[in-house]
Design a protein around this motif. Sequence first.
Motif: not given
Length: 119
Positions: A20, A66, A68-70
């Motif tokens: 990831m 992350n 994707e979510t900040q």
Amino acid sequence: MTTTVEFSAPRRSARIFRKMKMQAQGRAHNGQKFRETCQSLVVSAHCGLPALKHEVDNGELVTITNPETQEEIECRIVFLGDLCDGGQRVGVEFLTPSPRFWGLEFSDQAPSNGDSTIH
């Protein structure tokens, strides 16, 4: 060549082999600040194993994000591993538990046989 790391103590949560992308920032071995895009190799509810391009010291603090979510989380470097294609494997432990940081559901129990080997 494979690297084997064995842990004798039971794990707090299961580990998942997952690649990831993430952002990491902190201080490199030479004291210079760094910010890089890297990739996790293994994740759990309490930690991760990214491959960093910058050389870092055990015990240093890093912040990972992350993308994707900040969401950002502060971590301590607890393991310096071998070099791999993406850099050096670096074990990081969250300073504050965050079981949803990776966007995955983790079981509350570690594997019952106590096998916590990374290859």
